[in-house]
Write a protein that holds these residues in place. Structure first.
Motif, PDB file in Angstrom:
ATOM      1  N   SER A 155       0.825  -1.213   0.000  1.00  0.00           N
ATOM      2  CA  SER A 155       0.000   0.000   0.000  1.00  0.00           C
ATOM      3  C   SER A 155       0.857   1.261   0.000  1.00  0.00           C
ATOM      4  O   SER A 155       0.368   2.356  -0.234  1.00  0.00           O
ATOM      5  CB  SER A 155      -0.903   0.021   1.241  1.00  0.00           C
ATOM      6  OG  SER A 155      -0.133   0.288   2.408  1.00  0.00           O
ATOM      7  N   GLY A 156       2.129   1.082   0.310  1.00  0.00           N
ATOM      8  CA  GLY A 156       2.983   2.247   0.474  1.00  0.00           C
ATOM      9  C   GLY A 156       3.075   2.683   1.929  1.00  0.00           C
ATOM     10  O   GLY A 156       3.845   3.589   2.264  1.00  0.00           O
ATOM     11  N   HIS A 157       2.284   2.028   2.780  1.00  0.00           N
ATOM     12  CA  HIS A 157       2.316   2.318   4.214  1.00  0.00           C
ATOM     13  C   HIS A 157       2.471   1.020   4.987  1.00  0.00           C
ATOM     14  O   HIS A 157       2.022  -0.042   4.534  1.00  0.00           O
ATOM     15  CB  HIS A 157       1.017   3.001   4.658  1.00  0.00           C
ATOM     16  CG  HIS A 157       0.868   4.399   4.143  1.00  0.00           C
ATOM     17  ND1 HIS A 157      -0.159   4.785   3.306  1.00  0.00           N
ATOM     18  CD2 HIS A 157       1.631   5.503   4.339  1.00  0.00           C
ATOM     19  CE1 HIS A 157      -0.029   6.073   3.024  1.00  0.00           C
ATOM     20  NE2 HIS A 157       1.047   6.528   3.622  1.00  0.00           N
ATOM     21  N   SER A 158       3.067   1.122   6.164  1.00  0.00           N
ATOM     22  CA  SER A 158       3.117  -0.046   7.037  1.00  0.00           C
ATOM     23  C   SER A 158       1.707  -0.366   7.521  1.00  0.00           C
ATOM     24  O   SER A 158       0.778   0.440   7.383  1.00  0.00           O
ATOM     25  CB  SER A 158       4.020   0.239   8.241  1.00  0.00           C
ATOM     26  OG  SER A 158       3.370   1.129   9.133  1.00  0.00           O
ATOM     27  N   MET A 159       1.538  -1.555   8.094  1.00  0.00           N
ATOM     28  CA  MET A 159       0.227  -1.927   8.622  1.00  0.00           C
ATOM     29  C   MET A 159      -0.202  -0.973   9.731  1.00  0.00           C
ATOM     30  O   MET A 159      -1.376  -0.626   9.841  1.00  0.00           O
ATOM     31  CB  MET A 159       0.264  -3.363   9.115  1.00  0.00           C
ATOM     32  CG  MET A 159       0.693  -4.322   8.008  1.00  0.00           C
ATOM     33  SD  MET A 159       0.443  -6.039   8.447  1.00  0.00           S
ATOM     34  CE  MET A 159      -1.299  -6.190   8.047  1.00  0.00           C
ATOM     35  N   LEU A 160       0.752  -0.545  10.554  1.00  0.00           N
ATOM     36  CA  LEU A 160       0.433   0.437  11.597  1.00  0.00           C
ATOM     37  C   LEU A 160      -0.050   1.747  10.967  1.00  0.00           C
ATOM     38  O   LEU A 160      -1.055   2.321  11.391  1.00  0.00           O
ATOM     39  CB  LEU A 160       1.677   0.692  12.463  1.00  0.00           C
ATOM     40  CG  LEU A 160       1.573   1.859  13.463  1.00  0.00           C
ATOM     41  CD1 LEU A 160       0.496   1.579  14.506  1.00  0.00           C
ATOM     42  CD2 LEU A 160       2.922   2.106  14.136  1.00  0.00           C
ATOM     43  N   GLN A 161       0.667   2.206   9.976  1.00  0.00           N
ATOM     44  CA  GLN A 161       0.266   3.454   9.318  1.00  0.00           C
ATOM     45  C   GLN A 161      -1.110   3.323   8.680  1.00  0.00           C
ATOM     46  O   GLN A 161      -1.948   4.216   8.775  1.00  0.00           O
ATOM     47  CB  GLN A 161       1.307   3.845   8.257  1.00  0.00           C
ATOM     48  CG  GLN A 161       2.629   4.324   8.859  1.00  0.00           C
ATOM     49  CD  GLN A 161       3.662   4.630   7.793  1.00  0.00           C
ATOM     50  OE1 GLN A 161       3.815   3.873   6.819  1.00  0.00           O
ATOM     51  NE2 GLN A 161       4.397   5.714   7.969  1.00  0.00           N
ATOM     52  N   ASP A 162      -1.339   2.159   8.029  1.00  0.00           N
ATOM     53  CA  ASP A 162      -2.659   1.938   7.428  1.00  0.00           C
ATOM     54  C   ASP A 162      -3.745   1.940   8.503  1.00  0.00           C
ATOM     55  O   ASP A 162      -4.856   2.426   8.274  1.00  0.00           O
ATOM     56  CB  ASP A 162      -2.680   0.600   6.664  1.00  0.00           C
ATOM     57  CG  ASP A 162      -2.150   0.747   5.243  1.00  0.00           C
ATOM     58  OD1 ASP A 162      -2.231   1.861   4.682  1.00  0.00           O
ATOM     59  OD2 ASP A 162      -1.668  -0.255   4.685  1.00  0.00           O
ATOM     60  N   THR A 163      -3.427   1.375   9.679  1.00  0.00           N
ATOM     61  CA  THR A 163      -4.412   1.351  10.768  1.00  0.00           C
ATOM     62  C   THR A 163      -4.728   2.773  11.233  1.00  0.00           C
ATOM     63  O   THR A 163      -5.896   3.133  11.431  1.00  0.00           O
ATOM     64  CB  THR A 163      -3.876   0.498  11.936  1.00  0.00           C
ATOM     65  OG1 THR A 163      -3.567  -0.816  11.450  1.00  0.00           O
ATOM     66  CG2 THR A 163      -4.900   0.388  13.060  1.00  0.00           C
TER      67      THR A 163
END
Lengths: 373, 373
Positions: free
Chosen positions: A34-42
């Motif tokens: 996505s271009g973001h970490s899972m934390l960032q996506d959260t």
């Protein structure tokens, strides 16, 4: 009232070694490209709803977490996303609490709630794992709003995932009667079932997966905790009351009971009829292992972590999952292969072995390669 | 008389992609982890016998070949090998002939022979592939000495490998009566057989693998060539007569017939009783594909090309073959995996696919990755 998000970010996720490492767990990684970490996506997923977001993580990961949140804040301050053309959501206030030692989820969530309550005693808080994927954000937002509504009525509300298979890797939530449209009482939280039990659960239509999402007024959450675990509640309150005093934090934290929020309050409160569930189907995955990661990337060769799609050539290799870091990967004549290149290693396995990947870090230690754990 | 080695170094070896590349074929690669490329190992293996060694290679590889030979000459000039404690053999005179265009093996060998004949008309020459492995050097030296003896009696002598399986990937040599102990007449060279024919050959005990090793007096070799292919012989002689004149080389070379030494002289001369064979078992392998490379490294995980043994961890992965370049490789739960990391790519396949690896470069071209061929 305002809604505040809490994100406990812990757990190594060793079934996704080497994408997820003890030193760099999966919530820090961009597993979906996505271009973001899972934390960032959260964080981004919660941004449209949350006035603030508090990430509670281990001291070892505080620096990485702060850096990733700073990145998000920088993006939000920018103009337009280069990829989607849409303006990134305002991520609001971002806070980090670094746990001196792991104490499981209840102390982490309770402390974040108690710190939020100092500013806003009427706040509703919601706790969401840092390393899950949700494909249908609109459905997620609708479910969280319904859960906030239930929380305002005094419930501890959870979001129950409508199962799409009789999975044995999750706990289940047994629904009761409808409270309001879209919200039901919880009869019980049940442990991970065996396969026949899971089949029965799914066939009944009365069970949802427990994805560990909990929404409640801070006053309710801390009140219920004080009822079931008074010492834990008092310790958390002592830390919050002298928030900023690291000595008190260290001293009190070390005494806190290690316990998950499910056992600490959700299960006993459900017995008393105090828990509500919002059933929802929203393309949720905990991305717990390479099989679920494969399913999430739609059965195609997936590439991420710095790779670009043309960096993988799959020849006579149906069902392969490939992550590249810096080198193109060519796979030929291997079905269901899993090939993961990271900065410091190359890992080759297959989907049949997905459940056993959790044993790889220990095998590496035995092989004298603790550096690769 | 003195013995001079000729090493035709050509062929891409695409069944060993990506260890062997069009731009960097397998004779330039250290496939066995010996610390030397296959070409260097070939030169070293011949050094105790040969007064000089001439490598005939394509113009594209001249630079790499010269560099590898210079490395050997440097080693030979040193004192002691750090690994074995033994002094490296004196590699003698090392010459390189760069073919302007590929013309198959007969023109390459004949030109080298004609150039050697200018210095030493009584020379015996022996031609040996640049990319084969021979484990038992003493047996090899014994066989070459026997072949030199036969060559001095006027034969074109070959070394026939005692088959250890009914392989269908090699041509066979059908032996006739004994000429002297350890040397037999050749009845015929036969093409790659089908499986039942190969079984029959091996069961008869009368057939050897044709490993493309030929030993003869230069006068015999060039005389036989002049008899069967006078234009080719004349062209080669013209180049040798004005050796050093690049214009003549280019002009005459372009006209030479493209033909292998087997077809050009060995087969017709065998019909006339002019070819002798030295049967030998010496742990020979042409390392033609990943199955034979696997067999050669004794069924263990093999590491080379800059890697060190502890750079591979194999968990529940029997029969795997791994080459690393810069990153440790971990393989788990995959049987008979072949994992090759090179400077610019990672390749994953399995031994069952070994014969199909030759198609990978074309598939890469179709996938727009001509850079990886």
């Amino acid at each position: 009232m305002s809604f505040h998000a809490i994100i406990p970010a812990g757990g190594a996720g060793t079934r996704l070694w080497p994408l997820s490492r003890a030193s760099y767990p999966k919530f820090l990684v961009d597993l979906t490209g996505s271009g973001h970490s899972m934390l960032q996506d959260t964080v981004l997923r919660l941004a449209p709803l949350a006035a603030s977001t508090t990430v509670v993580t281990g001291a070892a990961h505080e620096g990485a977490v702060r850096a990733q949140l700073a990145e998000l804040a920088g993006e939000a301050g920018g103009t337009q996303s280069a990829v989607s053309g849409e303006r990134e959501a305002d991520v609001g206030e971002l806070d980090v609490i670094a746990e001196p030692t792991p104490r499981n989820s209840m102390p982490a969530i309770a402390l974040a709630a108690a710190v939020i309550a100092r500013r806003d005693p009427e706040a509703v808080v919601g706790s969401f794992a840092a390393d899950h994927v949700i494909e249908d954000e609109a459905a997620f937002h609708g479910a969280v709003r319904a859960a906030i509504g239930a929380a305002e009525r005094g419930y501890v509300a959870t979001i129950g995932i409508t199962p799409d298979s009789p999975a044995t890797g999750f706990g289940y939530i047994h629904e009761g009667e409808e409270i309001v449209p879209g919200v039901r009482a919880v009869r019980a939280f049940v442990e991970k079932p065996d396969a026949p039990t899971a089949e029965r659960y799914v066939a009944s239509g009365e069970y949802r997966w427990n994805a560990g999402m909990f929404v409640a007024k801070v006053s309710v959450l801390l009140g219920v905790l004080a009822k079931y675990h008074p010492a834990l509640a008092a310790g958390v309150q002592a830390i919050a009351d002298s928030w900023g005093d690291h000595e008190v934090f260290l001293r009190e934290w070390a005494r806190l009971e290690k316990i998950a929020i499910d056992h600490a309050i959700a299960e006993p409160l459900a017995d008393e009829g105090g828990v509500a569930v919002v059933p929802a189907a929203m393309g949720w995955s905990d991305v717990g292992d390479y099989s679920s990661l494969y399913a999430m990337v739609d059965g195609h060769v997936g590439v991420s972590a710095g790779g670009v799609p043309q960096d993988v050539v799959a020849i006579d290799s149906p069902g392969s999952l490939v992550f590249t870091h810096s080198k193109p990967v060519v796979v030929a004549g291997v079905k269901r292969a899993i090939i993961i290149e990271t900065q410091d290693t190359i890992f080759v396995t297959c989907r049949e072995y997905a459940q056993s990947v959790k044993d790889v870090p220990d095998a590496l230690e035995r092989a004298g390669r603790n550096d690769l754990r």
